[in-house]
Scaffold this motif. Structure first.
Motif, PDB file in Angstrom:
ATOM      1  N   LYS A  65       0.850  -0.967  -0.177  1.00  0.00           N
ATOM      2  CA  LYS A  65      -0.025  -0.059  -0.013  1.00  0.00           C
ATOM      3  C   LYS A  65       0.859   1.293  -0.059  1.00  0.00           C
ATOM      4  CE  LYS A  65      -4.193  -1.329  -0.004  1.00  0.00           C
ATOM      5  NZ  LYS A  65      -4.984  -1.768   0.633  1.00  0.00           N
ATOM      6  N   ALA A  66       2.305   1.058   0.323  1.00  0.00           N
ATOM      7  CA  ALA A  66       2.813   2.251   0.397  1.00  0.00           C
ATOM      8  C   ALA A  66       2.925   3.211  -0.608  1.00  0.00           C
ATOM      9  CB  ALA A  66       4.359   1.798   0.734  1.00  0.00           C
ATOM     10  N   PRO A  67       2.948   2.833  -1.979  1.00  0.00           N
ATOM     11  CA  PRO A  67       3.022   3.974  -2.908  1.00  0.00           C
ATOM     12  C   PRO A  67       1.792   4.651  -3.011  1.00  0.00           C
ATOM     13  CG  PRO A  67       3.465   1.533  -3.874  1.00  0.00           C
ATOM     14  CD  PRO A  67       2.929   1.599  -2.241  1.00  0.00           C
ATOM     15  N   GLU A  68       0.673   4.336  -2.278  1.00  0.00           N
ATOM     16  CA  GLU A  68      -0.496   5.233  -2.315  1.00  0.00           C
ATOM     17  C   GLU A  68      -0.193   6.551  -1.490  1.00  0.00           C
ATOM     18  OE1 GLU A  68      -4.128   3.213  -1.421  1.00  0.00           O
ATOM     19  OE2 GLU A  68      -3.741   1.639  -2.634  1.00  0.00           O
ATOM     20  N   THR A  69       0.747   6.421  -0.584  1.00  0.00           N
ATOM     21  CA  THR A  69       0.942   7.704   0.194  1.00  0.00           C
ATOM     22  C   THR A  69       1.136   8.926  -0.873  1.00  0.00           C
ATOM     23  OG1 THR A  69       2.989   7.166   0.208  1.00  0.00           O
ATOM     24  CG2 THR A  69       1.825   6.459   2.172  1.00  0.00           C
ATOM     25  N   LYS A  70       1.394  10.148  -0.201  1.00  0.00           N
ATOM     26  CA  LYS A  70       1.478  11.372  -0.831  1.00  0.00           C
ATOM     27  C   LYS A  70       2.370  11.099  -2.068  1.00  0.00           C
ATOM     28  CE  LYS A  70       0.391  13.008   3.141  1.00  0.00           C
ATOM     29  NZ  LYS A  70       0.993  12.336   4.233  1.00  0.00           N
ATOM     30  N   GLU A  71       3.482  10.220  -2.133  1.00  0.00           N
ATOM     31  CA  GLU A  71       4.325  10.112  -2.988  1.00  0.00           C
ATOM     32  C   GLU A  71       3.554   9.989  -4.581  1.00  0.00           C
ATOM     33  OE1 GLU A  71       8.349  10.020  -3.778  1.00  0.00           O
ATOM     34  OE2 GLU A  71       7.172  10.428  -2.193  1.00  0.00           O
ATOM     35  N   ILE A  72       2.583   9.102  -4.550  1.00  0.00           N
ATOM     36  CA  ILE A  72       2.290   8.758  -5.670  1.00  0.00           C
ATOM     37  C   ILE A  72       1.709  10.029  -6.549  1.00  0.00           C
ATOM     38  CG2 ILE A  72       0.611   7.156  -6.899  1.00  0.00           C
ATOM     39  CD1 ILE A  72       1.090   5.201  -4.861  1.00  0.00           C
ATOM     40  N   PHE A  73       0.881  10.993  -6.002  1.00  0.00           N
ATOM     41  CA  PHE A  73       0.537  11.958  -6.773  1.00  0.00           C
ATOM     42  C   PHE A  73       1.452  13.128  -6.453  1.00  0.00           C
ATOM     43  CE2 PHE A  73      -3.648  10.042  -7.205  1.00  0.00           C
ATOM     44  CZ  PHE A  73      -3.958  10.176  -8.630  1.00  0.00           C
ATOM     45  N   GLU A  74       1.916  13.758  -7.601  1.00  0.00           N
ATOM     46  CA  GLU A  74       2.669  15.129  -7.081  1.00  0.00           C
ATOM     47  C   GLU A  74       1.762  16.380  -8.074  1.00  0.00           C
ATOM     48  OE1 GLU A  74       6.525  14.600  -8.658  1.00  0.00           O
ATOM     49  OE2 GLU A  74       5.967  13.335 -10.294  1.00  0.00           O
ATOM     50  N   SER A  75       2.265  17.167  -7.705  1.00  0.00           N
ATOM     51  CA  SER A  75       1.623  18.446  -8.213  1.00  0.00           C
ATOM     52  C   SER A  75       2.101  18.733  -9.716  1.00  0.00           C
ATOM     53  CB  SER A  75       2.004  19.662  -7.695  1.00  0.00           C
ATOM     54  OG  SER A  75       3.275  19.869  -7.302  1.00  0.00           O
ATOM     55  N   GLU A  76       1.211  18.918 -10.626  1.00  0.00           N
ATOM     56  CA  GLU A  76       1.600  19.170 -11.890  1.00  0.00           C
ATOM     57  C   GLU A  76       2.597  20.112 -12.080  1.00  0.00           C
ATOM     58  OE1 GLU A  76      -1.369  18.880 -15.047  1.00  0.00           O
ATOM     59  OE2 GLU A  76      -2.544  17.540 -13.940  1.00  0.00           O
ATOM     60  N   LEU A  77       3.576  19.962 -13.192  1.00  0.00           N
ATOM     61  CA  LEU A  77       4.583  20.929 -13.318  1.00  0.00           C
ATOM     62  C   LEU A  77       4.310  21.611 -14.743  1.00  0.00           C
ATOM     63  CD1 LEU A  77       7.603  18.724 -12.385  1.00  0.00           C
ATOM     64  CD2 LEU A  77       6.540  20.508 -10.940  1.00  0.00           C
ATOM     65  N   SER A  78       4.470  23.032 -14.499  1.00  0.00           N
ATOM     66  CA  SER A  78       4.248  23.616 -15.845  1.00  0.00           C
ATOM     67  C   SER A  78       5.256  23.122 -17.046  1.00  0.00           C
ATOM     68  CB  SER A  78       4.347  25.254 -15.823  1.00  0.00           C
ATOM     69  OG  SER A  78       5.447  25.351 -15.526  1.00  0.00           O
ATOM     70  N   ILE A  79       4.994  23.226 -18.374  1.00  0.00           N
ATOM     71  CA  ILE A  79       5.825  22.690 -19.294  1.00  0.00           C
ATOM     72  C   ILE A  79       7.315  23.613 -19.165  1.00  0.00           C
ATOM     73  CG2 ILE A  79       5.230  24.312 -21.182  1.00  0.00           C
ATOM     74  CD1 ILE A  79       5.878  20.737 -21.625  1.00  0.00           C
ATOM     75  N   GLU A  80       7.236  24.763 -18.556  1.00  0.00           N
ATOM     76  CA  GLU A  80       8.601  25.407 -18.522  1.00  0.00           C
ATOM     77  C   GLU A  80       9.476  24.949 -17.561  1.00  0.00           C
ATOM     78  OE1 GLU A  80       5.599  27.254 -18.193  1.00  0.00           O
ATOM     79  OE2 GLU A  80       5.551  27.912 -20.444  1.00  0.00           O
ATOM     80  N   VAL A  81       8.985  24.592 -16.483  1.00  0.00           N
ATOM     81  CA  VAL A  81       9.626  23.885 -15.248  1.00  0.00           C
ATOM     82  C   VAL A  81       9.938  22.648 -15.612  1.00  0.00           C
ATOM     83  CG1 VAL A  81       9.512  22.940 -12.996  1.00  0.00           C
ATOM     84  CG2 VAL A  81       8.178  25.133 -13.630  1.00  0.00           C
ATOM     85  N   CYS A  82       9.252  21.883 -16.247  1.00  0.00           N
ATOM     86  CA  CYS A  82       9.616  20.656 -17.068  1.00  0.00           C
ATOM     87  C   CYS A  82      10.931  20.763 -17.793  1.00  0.00           C
ATOM     88  CB  CYS A  82       8.713  20.057 -17.764  1.00  0.00           C
ATOM     89  SG  CYS A  82       7.242  19.305 -16.793  1.00  0.00           S
ATOM     90  N   GLU A  83      10.688  21.493 -18.690  1.00  0.00           N
ATOM     91  CA  GLU A  83      12.137  21.873 -19.693  1.00  0.00           C
ATOM     92  C   GLU A  83      13.246  22.196 -18.873  1.00  0.00           C
ATOM     93  OE1 GLU A  83      10.969  24.530 -22.369  1.00  0.00           O
ATOM     94  OE2 GLU A  83       9.827  23.214 -23.717  1.00  0.00           O
ATOM     95  N   GLU A  84      13.219  22.992 -17.809  1.00  0.00           N
ATOM     96  CA  GLU A  84      14.199  23.224 -17.060  1.00  0.00           C
ATOM     97  C   GLU A  84      14.976  22.145 -16.302  1.00  0.00           C
ATOM     98  OE1 GLU A  84      13.753  26.255 -13.599  1.00  0.00           O
ATOM     99  OE2 GLU A  84      12.941  27.271 -15.274  1.00  0.00           O
ATOM    100  N   LYS A  85      13.820  21.345 -15.801  1.00  0.00           N
ATOM    101  CA  LYS A  85      14.414  20.132 -14.914  1.00  0.00           C
ATOM    102  C   LYS A  85      14.993  19.357 -15.973  1.00  0.00           C
ATOM    103  CE  LYS A  85      11.794  20.072 -10.982  1.00  0.00           C
ATOM    104  NZ  LYS A  85      10.891  19.135 -10.024  1.00  0.00           N
ATOM    105  N   ALA A  86      14.535  19.161 -17.169  1.00  0.00           N
ATOM    106  CA  ALA A  86      15.072  18.168 -17.744  1.00  0.00           C
ATOM    107  C   ALA A  86      16.309  18.630 -18.624  1.00  0.00           C
ATOM    108  CB  ALA A  86      13.987  17.942 -19.347  1.00  0.00           C
ATOM    109  N   ALA A  87      16.477  19.917 -18.809  1.00  0.00           N
ATOM    110  CA  ALA A  87      17.582  20.329 -19.355  1.00  0.00           C
ATOM    111  C   ALA A  87      18.970  20.073 -18.360  1.00  0.00           C
ATOM    112  CB  ALA A  87      17.662  21.962 -19.453  1.00  0.00           C
ATOM    113  N   ALA A  88      18.636  20.096 -17.229  1.00  0.00           N
ATOM    114  CA  ALA A  88      19.530  19.732 -16.138  1.00  0.00           C
ATOM    115  C   ALA A  88      20.105  18.402 -15.984  1.00  0.00           C
ATOM    116  CB  ALA A  88      18.820  20.029 -14.670  1.00  0.00           C
TER     117      ALA A  88
END
Length: 2037
Positions: free
Chosen positions: A576-599
């Motif tokens: 059941k562990a994965p059902e904790t807060k971990e499983i859902f995370e807040s949606e990131l905007s496409i810009e933030v994603c690009e930033e993180k990916a670029a890293a």
């Protein structure tokens, strides 16, 4: 001192009984020393003193008594047998010691009592002490109370039962004696120490001052729990533990443990008397409660409130009362009344406890709804009510109702429900609050803690906190996964505050302390639940022990502290562990994603992602993949990466290579990163889109699987399927379903939302594309593996074609098990994943059932429907039931709310119309399926009544009820049924059907359960009474169920429960318990996971589950629960030791191997007889089974142990077949040398061989058959005869083997069957083989039929049992068998019979179908064998049968019998011994006279006469010395089982086959006519007479009417019957055994025969009737006079009542009565007058005088008056004392009549008597009164009528007539037959001639010379056949007499001897062979003179045509005359021979 030395020499035990007190004193002193010296508690010395100990304590001398008490104390302490003396010694102590003035005596008395308690005899001692409380002497009462108090303080309340003591306490407080009151007070204080407040209610009515004093004392009692300080012998380990603690000085944890035991055990409730209140309700209660005025309603409720204040209520039917109270609570507008009604409900629930449980389901919803009331007093009343009700049921049962209210809009209802849940949880334990319950409750409460109303939230927190405290974090955390931290802390804070009813130290002591304050309120519950709690703790020591130790927050079983970043507050369950807060995370905007990916990604990779050139895109993907592969989990921004992949062109990528790569990367990210559901949502659409793609499909599936592993399959699958079905592409849909099928197999099924899938699957099934449908069906197949049959319920409305496909798929899956999940567990299973997984797995099936859409049918159950079901007219009731059926059928699945239906159906279960009962049962079955597990709540009010139906007398109703109960139990599990007293109440009913069905059901269900409620113990006393039930089936079922009860309750508890039984029963039951202990199965082991934890791996895994349970039950019964962990380990290891122990035991046998020299069978005197007795008396199992169960094998083993060598027995019962072969070889070897041993153990050997028949190994079977052949040869040589017991436990199993497929075995078995006929009657074999023809095995049927044919061929028709007709009909049914070989066998057998019996076969067979008949006729034609040889063969077979079969171990040992190859030959040998079986050898069955006179051509060939046969016959005659008669072998073995032989012969008397009957009668007659043997018939007389009159009836009704029967046969049978009866009634001791009822039937039969006109028409009918006359006279004279008189009176009454009976009949009955009246003067003293007068009274009741006078004839009234008059005359006034047996003398005129007669006779006889005495008149003087003359004549005529004295009588009559020439004998002759009159006249003439002619007999007496040879009437058939004289006139008896005399003179006999008279019709002593044709008659007459010379013991007599007399005379014969006769015969034979040449 001289006398001193006298007694000094005596042994101790005699001194103890000496009359001198000094001697006794000395004896006691020495006994005391002796008792202290003897070490062995089982020494035989002890038994000497058993009877003396009472005298020790009751000695009249005070000094001696003191010593005696000391000695007695030593005896009780040391002797093993002391327990037997408990009752008498304790009673002696109470009555003779407690009243002694010396304190020492009293002390010793108390010690003795306590010592008895220590040796486990507490109950008996307590009983005596309680009796002592009723003594008048206050000293004794005080001492008894003191003893009780001491016992209680030392042994504790568990051993001393308090209930009876508390019952008498109030009485003691009322005593006048202060000492008694003071002692009672001390006792009350002591009791209070043990049970605290439970003592208050019983003592509330004592004097207030005393109560106050008590209260003061009670306050002083220390709060520490009291402890047992003295222990029983069986509690030694407790004692050791206690002493150890004392030594340490602390009373640590364990001490508490012991103390606790007691606390919940005694419960105030138990100590109270139940009060019955239903009858005390006001008469108008039900009207008032419905009244309009609230005051009236209030009055009604107040009346109830008063009644329910009684703390304990009698159980009864409270349904109506509960119903009206519920209505008030729910509907009444006046809130005051609502509160009042709630109080009443609370009172009912408290008073009824568990018995209220059945109503709980109805009331709970109403109360919960009513919480909407705001008024505090109403709310409080409702809370009290619902809390009280909760204690009567379980959370499980009412969970549905509670959950239903949780969503109510009203906040107060929500708040109160949550609070109620919180309070309820406090009463639960982890075991009573399982996950299945927690899950729905937590879900509902989570909604409450998010509610807008603060009070609802608070209540929710409290409930969740309580749950957390009770069930532990491990269980609850998974359900709190989505709760934020603040709320979680709040829940934990609540948890800490919660005070549980049962504390929470998991199996430790905390809860025990806490439970004390609550004892008053919830004692019963606290007991059971605490128990469960500890058990639970004990089963799972691992996790539970640690749980409390872990700090809140961290998941308990993970070693590392929870990493905040990682898993957060993940629950205990890994998955059941994965059902904790971990499983859902807040949606990131496409810009933030690009930033993180670029890293994390190379720049080139990001740039080329959306390049137009596919190769660049491919290169970019490759880089992307490399980067992902190298990244660490913690630094991988999953969401950013997948969003980059989804960026344009994203999932619209056109190049398949790029696409494949892209999908592969998604899978990688999911596997390597912390992949959340948010990330998954980004990619899933694209994946589903590609699933159907040919090239990319597999990659898409791989990615989906990876996501499922990261985000849990249930969630992923739901998303995937929903996506697939929201688009139109069928390929994608079918592939998605295929993927899901695989995924389920890989991940397992847990957590999947079946409902969601099912709607999608239904869509798929309706799809047009076949691929989608197929995939859907495959998916269903996979789901079926996990869910099982309930899955089909969802699809029942699909089209039939589709449904059949689904069924086919399910069919394929049947029998497969779901594969273990391989994925979804690896990552999070830190340590507990496994656990969770499996537990979930188990619930899946039920979950599915819960998901079914259920309809609420509550509104359809209208009042109208309910009244229909209860209507008076059964047709309307039926309509109502039909409606219910259709409602349920339409709804398919229903909600548990079914309104008033349960009550309506319940009343139909005892409907008088059985069809409706069955219909109700089928409705209930339907209901169970429709309602599913929710049916639980109806178990008490509907399920238990179904069990009552198991007692119905109709088989089919019982079967239906059983099916219903099983259907319910399948849904509810067994716990509901076993809880409470309901089941034990059912078992208590003494209905044999109910008992056997219920026990059978329990025996089937109990072994499958892992745990049972403690209430099962309540059934045990009733189980014990079933063990001794009158009905055999009940006893058997109870024995079968015994081991399963023991498996759950443990031996100790069961044994303890026997203490309430009577001593005799107790011993029997204990013996059965011991036996059951050996057969006790282990409890079903829990799943493997449990075993790995139990015992900490102390024992090999193999023993784990069993040992755990064994120990567990042990520790429970001991009531001491040591540390669970230790117990388990100990248990396991001890078990292991036990097993090794067993092995060790078997070692010594190896050493014994050398010693195989001794005999293998040990002869135990009377061993076999004892075994048979045991089996008859049902002490052991009857050897009867379809396959041998273990208990049979065990039983045989124990029986063999005493008489078979140990080493051989080990071989015989070895598991390996080779050892069996060895054993058989040894047995064959020793067969000859140990004949007697083999015979003495024969029954056991045969039983063991039957076990071998069930082995599969052919070599053993062959060997066994070889042994059997040799064995039966030996037995036939030894002339042994199988007993019934041996035969019935062997032959049926041997016959099974006739059907073996292997030819060689079949042959062997047939050979053995053949041989068996030499040692067991063929006719009995016939029955067994006939049974064999009913087998299912066609080979067996065929072989058995052939064997039957052989039997008939060899032994004639007489072997056919029960009658030839029945047997042939049975055989003929097989002509139509479906198997060809069977048909042929049947035809051949019947052809064989035809060859023996001729055309009569067709008549016997009866109607056959045309086809069968034509086959048979055809076969008979073909087998051209005509029935020529039949008669000859039959004659010859019979001697063989008579001797060889029936002779049980006959004394006449003959040479070894040859093999059966030629049965005829052997028969001839057997028959040849003429002394034994007096057959006329065949050569003589010719009519010599006819042959002599017949000079015509001869048609038949003369058989060659075998010379030596003749010599055979003549030899004995030449030996003049007296010989002992040889008897028919049948009865020659009084020492063997005569009784069974006699039973058999008697049973043949009533045979429908005339020959069989004649033969049997002949055998019986033979026995009766030998004084030494006749006694054997004793005890069988009634049985014989019944058989005889049955045969008479058969002749009358059947044979006489049968045209085809030769009437000679019938006459012959009549003669035999009458003859053997006359023989019987010669023997007075036997004749007296005939009982009234039998005599009545016998007389009825004989009189009917005398009146049968058809008999008179027969050629020799008159003779028959004369003989019957004679027999009747014998019966009247010799029977028990009371019985025969009584029989005649009843017969007369019946015949006068019966309109059909002829007046002649009554007349003859009355003649018999007169005859009896004449005999009265001699017999009056032996008659039971009371009984006769009772019969007369009954007669006069039916026929008052008035009615008698109306009869056509005056006979009846004359008869009655004469009888009474005679009785009065003989008895005088005393007769009136004999009316004792008449209940109501006024019912008839008897008493009045007797008084009249008495008065009358007193007037007359007084004067007469005086005159007589004056003149001293003697009997023979002329002056004798006329009555006297009559008496003399009556006496004389009686003599003439009796056979022995007839001559004497005639002589006396002659003398008398001479003396009184004027005497009138007319009246005596007038009533007799013509025959008798002429006989008397001739007799007198004869005497005259004799006396005048000096005894010479002139030749003119009527025998012409040429008739001399022939006129002896020797018909074989009749008792007195008419003589064959030429003119056919009737010849009178005098002629016979003369002829007799001539014959006697010829033989040189003295005519004067009277004593030598033979018994009449000794003709009947035919040897076992009736002659076949009447051609022998004349021969017999020729032989008769020859016979005479051999048989002076039996002479021809007036009516006795003595043909074959059996045996040799007792006086030496005159050789000369015999020889002359023989010569004469020889000459005639020569003449015949020469004339033929």
């Amino acid at each position: 001192m001289g006398d001193d030395s006298e007694w000094m020499k005596l042994p101790i035990d005699q001194k103890c009984e000496h009359k001198l007190w000094k001697a006794r004193l000395n004896g006691y002193e020495e006994a005391l020393k002796l008792f202290q010296k003897i070490d062995d508690e089982k020494s035989p010395e002890w038994s000497k003193y058993l009877g003396l100990i009472k005298k020790f304590v009751t000695d009249s001398n005070a000094v001696a008594q003191l010593k005696g008490l000391e000695a007695a104390l030593a005896y009780v302490e040391n002797a093993h047998v002391a327990g037997k003396t408990t009752g008498e010694v304790a009673s002696g102590v109470v009555n003779k010691v407690f009243n002694q003035p010396k304190a020492r005596a009293k002390e010793l008395g108390v010690d003795i009592c306590l010592m008895y308690i220590e040796i486990e005899k507490g109950e008996a001692v307590q009983e005596e002490l309680l009796k002592g409380l009723d003594n008048k002497n206050p000293k004794i009462i005080v001492a008894c109370i003191e003893t009780l108090r001491k016992a209680l303080s030392e042994f504790g309340s568990k051993i001393i039962s308090l209930k009876p003591i508390i019952k008498v306490l109030p009485k003691l407080f009322e005593s006048r004696e202060k000492a008694v009151r003071d002692e009672a007070k001390l006792l009350a204080v002591e009791i209070y120490r043990w049970i605290r407040d439970a003592l208050r209610p019983p003592l509330q009515n004592i004097n207030s001052v005393q109560l106050k004093e008590l209260e003061e004392e009670w306050v002083k009692v220390s709060a520490a729990a009291p402890k047992q300080t003295r222990f029983l012998r069986s509690q030694q380990e407790l004692k050791a533990k206690f002493e150890q603690q004392q030594a340490v000085g602390g009373d640590g944890d364990g001490g508490d443990d012991d103390g606790e035991e007691v606390v919940p055990q005694v419960d105030a409730y138990e100590l109270l008397e139940a009060v019955e209140i239903l009858s005390k309700l006001p008469k108008d209660f039900y009207e008032k409660i419905e009244a309009k005025k609230w005051q009236e309603r209030k009055e009604a409720l107040e009346a109830v409130e008063l009644l329910v204040k009684n703390p304990k209520l009698e159980s009864g039917d409270y349904a109506d009362l509960v119903k009206v109270l519920k209505k008030v609570v729910g509907k009444d507008t006046n809130v005051m009344l609502v509160a009042l009604a709630a109080k009443c409900l609370a009172g009912l629930a408290t008073g009824l406890r568990k018995k209220f449980g059945q109503y709980a389901g109805h009331v709970v919803p109403t109360i919960l709804e009513k919480f909407k009331e705001k008024k505090p007093q109403v709310v409080q009343a409702l809370q009290e009510a619902i809390d009280a009700i909760f204690l009567t049921t379980t959370l499980q049962n009412i969970s549905e109702d509670i959950l239903a209210v949780m969503d109510n809009k009203n906040p107060t209802i929500k708040q109160q429900t949550s609070l109620f849940i919180a309070r309820s949880f406090r009463h639960c334990t982890p075991s009573t609050l399982p996950k299945s319950l927690l899950k729905p409750f937590c879900a509902a409460l989570l909604k409450h803690i998010n509610d807008s109303a603060p009070e609802v939230r608070d209540a929710g927190f409290e409930a969740l906190g309580t749950a957390l405290k009770v069930a532990g974090e491990k269980a609850v955390n998974p359900f709190l996964a989505d709760v934020d931290k603040l709320k979680l802390d709040r829940i934990k804070e609540c948890a800490e505050k919660v005070e549980l009813v049962y504390g929470k130290k998991t199996g430790g002591a905390a809860e025990k302390k806490e439970s004390k304050p609550v004892v008053g309120k919830t004692p019963a519950l606290s007991g059971t639940a605490a128990d469960k709690e500890t058990k639970d703790a004990a089963t799972k020591p691992g996790p539970l022990k640690k749980a409390p130790a872990v700090k809140p927050g961290g998941p308990p079983k993970k070693g590392k502290p929870a990493a905040a970043a990682g898993m957060g507050g993940a629950g205990a369950k890994g998955k059941k562990a994965p059902e904790t807060k971990e499983i859902f995370e807040s949606e990131l905007s496409i810009e933030v994603c690009e930033e993180k990916a670029a890293a994390v990604l190379p720049a080139s990779c990001i740039q080329q992602l959306d390049s137009g050139n596919w190769k660049e895109r491919l290169a970019s993907m490759e880089e992307f993949q490399k980067a992902v592969e190298l990244m660490e989990r913690s630094e991988m921004p999953c969401q950013a990466l997948v969003r980059m992949l989804a960026k344009k062109p994203g999932w619209k990528e056109t190049n398949f290579q790029v696409m494949q790569m892209k999908l592969h990367i998604v899978a990688l990210i999911a596997q390597k990163g912390n992949f959340s559901k948010t990330s998954a949502q980004v990619v899933l659409d694209g994946l589903v889109d590609k699933v159907g793609d040919v090239k990319c499909g597999s990659n898409a599936k791989e990615a989906m699987t990876a996501i499922a592993e990261a985000c849990q399959l249930p969630w992923t699958a739901e998303q995937v399927v929903a996506t697939a079905f929201s688009q139109k592409n069928p390929k994608n849909q079918s592939e998605t379903l295929n993927w899901l099928s695989n995924a389920i197999k890989e991940f397992g099924f847990s957590g999947l939302n079946v409902k969601a899938f099912i709607s999608n699957v239904k869509t798929a099934l309706a799809a047009t594309n076949p691929a989608v449908r197929t995939s859907a069906i495959t998916l269903l197949g996979v789901m079926y593996l996990y869910v099982g049959p309930p899955l089909r319920m969802f699809f029942e409305d699909e089209k039939p074609a589709l449904l059949s496909q689904i069924d086919a798929e399910f069919e394929k899956m049947q029998g497969q098990t779901a594969p273990a999940p391989t994925r979804g567990i690896s990552r999070h299973s830190g340590g507990s994943g496994d656990d969770g997984e499996e537990e979930e797995q188990e619930d899946v099936g039920n979950d599915v059932v819960d998901l079914l859409p259920r309809t609420d049918i509550g509104d359809k159950i209208t009042a109208e429907l309910v009244s229909k079901i209860g209507d008076k007219n059964w047709k309307i009731r039926k309509e109502g039931l039909d409606e219910v059926t259709s409602i349920i059928n339409d709804a398919k699945f229903i909600q548990p709310n079914i309104g008033e239906l349960p009550a309506a159906l319940k009343s139909r279960l005892n409907d008088s119309n059985k069809i409706l009962v069955q219909q109700t049962l089928s409705i209930l079955q339907q209901l169970a399926t429709a309602m599913g597990p929710n049916i639980k709540q109806h178990v008490k009010n509907l399920g238990i009544p179904v069990i009552t139906v198991l007692g119905d007398s109709k088989n089919n109703v019982r079967a239906a009820a059983l099916a219903t109960v099983n259907a319910w139990a399948e849904q509810t599990g067994m716990k509901e049924w076993l809880e409470g007293e309901d089941l034990s109440e059912e078992l208590k009913k003494e209905n044999p059907f109910l008992r056997q069905e219920l026990l059978g059901w329990l025996a089937e269900k109990l072994p499958t359960l892992r745990a049972v409620p403690s209430d099962l113990l309540l059934c045990v006393p009733h189980l014990y009474s079933c063990l001794e039930d009158r009905n055999g089936d009940v006893r058997k079922k109870a024995q079968d169920a015994l081991p399963f009860f023991m498996m759950h309750l443990g031996f100790e508890k069961m044994a303890k429960a026997t203490s309430k039984l009577k001593p005799t029963s107790k011993d029997q039951v204990l013996a059965m318990l011991e036996k059951a202990k050996a057969n006790m199965p282990a409890k079903p082991a829990p799943a493997a996971k449990a075993s790995s934890r139990v015992g900490g791996g102390a024992a090999p895994a193999k023993f784990q589950p069993a040992s755990a349970f064994a120990e567990d039950s042990g520790s429970n019964t001991m009531e001491s629960k040591p540390d669970p962990k230790k117990a388990k380990a100990g248990g396991a290891s001890s078990k292991a030791k036990g097993v090794q122990g067993k092995k060790v035991l078997s070692k010594p046998t190896l050493k014994e191997d050398d010693d195989k020299s001794g005999p293998i069978f040990i002869i135990v005197p009377n061993g076999k007889e004892q075994r048979m007795k045991d089996e008859k008396g049902l002490k052991v199992l009857k050897w009867n089974f379809t396959t041998p169960r273990d208990e049979y094998i065990e039983q045989l083993k124990t029986q063999m142990s005493s008489c078979v060598a140990k080493w051989l027995q080990d071989e015989m019962f070895h598991a390996d077949f080779q050892h069996h072969n060895k054993a058989l070889a040894v047995m064959i070897e020793h067969l000859e040398s140990e004949k007697d041993g083999v015979i003495s153990c024969l029954d056991l050997i045969l039983k063991w061989l039957t076990l071998r028949f069930f082995d599969t190994n052919t070599s053993v079977l062959m060997k066994a058959l070889e042994y059997l052949k040799l064995l039966f040869n030996l037995l036939s040589q030894e002339e042994y005869h199988l007993t019934e017991n041996e035969a019935s436990s062997f032959i049926p199993y041997l016959i099974l083997k006739v059907g073996e497929p292997k030819d060689v075995i079949r042959k062997d078995v047939r050979a053995i069957l053949n041989r068996m006929c030499l040692i067991y009657p063929a006719s009995k074999m016939f029955t067994f083989i006939m049974e064999g023809t009913k087998s299912k095995n066609s080979k067996q049927r065929a072989e058995c039929l052939e064997e039957l044919g052989c039997l008939v061929e060899s032994y004639g028709m007489n072997v056919c049992q029960p009658t030839p007709g029945k047997a042939l009909k049975e055989m003929a049914t097989h002509i139509g068998d479906r198997d060809n070989t069977v048909r042929n066998a049947a035809l051949n057998t019947i052809v064989t019979v035809y060859n023996v019996h001729g055309d009569q076969v067709f008549k016997l067979i009866g109607n056959l179908s045309e086809k069968d008949m034509s086959m048979l006729e055809e076969r008979i034609k073909r087998s051209a064998k005509r029935p020529s040889a039949a008669p000859v063969r039959q004659v010859e077979e019979k001697p063989q049968r008579a001797q060889n079969i029936s002779a049980n171990a006959s004394m006449l040992r003959k040479g070894p019998v040859e093999d059966m190859s030629s049965k005829l030959n052997q028969n001839r040998n057997m028959g040849g011994h003429s002394e034994t079986s007096h057959t006329v050898p065949r050569e003589f069955q010719l009519d010599l006279d006819e042959i002599e006179n017949d000079n015509g051509p001869v048609k038949c060939e003369m058989p060659a006469l075998v010379q030596h046969k003749l010599d055979d016959i003549f030899e004995p005659v030449l030996i003049p010395e007296p010989k002992i008669r040889a008897v028919s072998p049948h009865f020659d073995d009084m020492h063997s089982n005569t009784a069974s032989t006699i039973n058999f012969v008697i049973s043949q008397v009533a045979s429908g086959d005339i020959n069989t009957s004649i033969q049997a009668l002949a055998q019986i007659d033979e026995v009766l006519r030998q004084e030494d043997k006749a006694e054997a018939m004793s005890g069988h007389i009634d049985q014989f007479l019944i058989a005889t009159f049955m045969q008479l009836r058969l002749i009358y009704n059947t044979h006489m009417a049968d045209e085809k029967l030769d009437k000679d046969e019938i006459v012959k049978l009549y003669s035999c019957i009458i003859g053997s009866m006359i023989s019987l009634f010669q023997i007075e001791s036997l004749a007296r055994e005939a009982s009234t009822g039998v005599l009545k039937d016998l007389m009825h039969g004989l009189i009917t025969l005398m009146l049968d006109s058809r008999v008179e028409d027969l050629e020799e009918g008159e003779q028959v009737i004369r003989s019957v006359n004679l027999l009747v006279v014998k019966v009247l004279e010799k029977s028990d006079q009371t019985n025969i008189l009584s029989a005649l009176l009843v017969l007369l009454q019946d015949s006068l009542l019966a309109t059909a009976s002829s007046p002649k009949f009554s007349e003859l009955v009355m003649k018999c009565l007169w005859r009896m009246v004449r005999l009265l003067p001699e017999t009056i003293n032996s008659i039971n007058l009371d009984r006769i007068l009772l019969d007369i009274h009954n007669f006069m009741k039916v026929f008052p005088k008035e009615k008698l006078k109306q009869c056509k004839s005056e006979f009846p009234i004359r008869t009655l008056k004469t009888l009474l008059h005679t009785l009065c005359k003989l008895k005088g006034p005393k007769i009136l004392d004999h009316l004792t047996m008449i209940d109501n003398k006024n019912e008839s005129e008897l008493e009045a009549h007797l008084c009249r007669v008495m008065k009358h006779s007193m007037d007359q006889t007084g004067s007469k008597a005086d005159k007589d005495t004056e003149k001293g008149a003697s009997r023979t003087e002329e002056k004798a009164s006329k009555a006297k003359v009559n008496d003399i004549l009556a006496e004389i005529f009686k003599k003439i009528g009796s056979k022995e004295n007839t001559k004497e009588g005639l002589a006396e009559l002659y003398e008398y007539k001479k003396k009184y020439s004027d005497a009138d004998i007319e009246p005596f002759l007038k009533n007799s037959s013509q025959f008798f009159q002429s006989y008397v006249e001739r007799g007198l003439r004869l005497i005259e001639t004799e006396r005048e002619g000096k005894g010479r007999i002139p030749s003119s007496t009527g025998i012409s010379p040429q008739m001399e040879g022939t006129c002896v009437p020797v018909s074989t058939h009749t008792v007195s056949s008419s003589i064959g004289n030429t003119n056919g006139e009737e010849v009178g008896p005098s002629v016979y007499l003369e002829r007799l005399k001539i014959l006697r003179q010829r033989c040189g006999l003295d005519n004067a001897k009277q004593e030598d008279r033979p018994p009449l019709t000794s003709l009947l002593s035919k040897p076992a062979v009736p002659t076949v044709a009447s051609s022998t008659d004349m021969l017999h007459s020729k032989l008769s003179q020859l016979r005479e010379s051999r048989e002076q013991y039996q002479h021809l007599d007036l009516d006795s045509n003595q043909t074959h007399s059996s045996g040799i005379g007792t006086t030496p014969a005159s050789p000369s005359s015999a020889a002359a006769n023989i010569d004469d015969l020889k000459k005639r034979l020569e003449r015949i021979k020469s004339s033929r040449k």
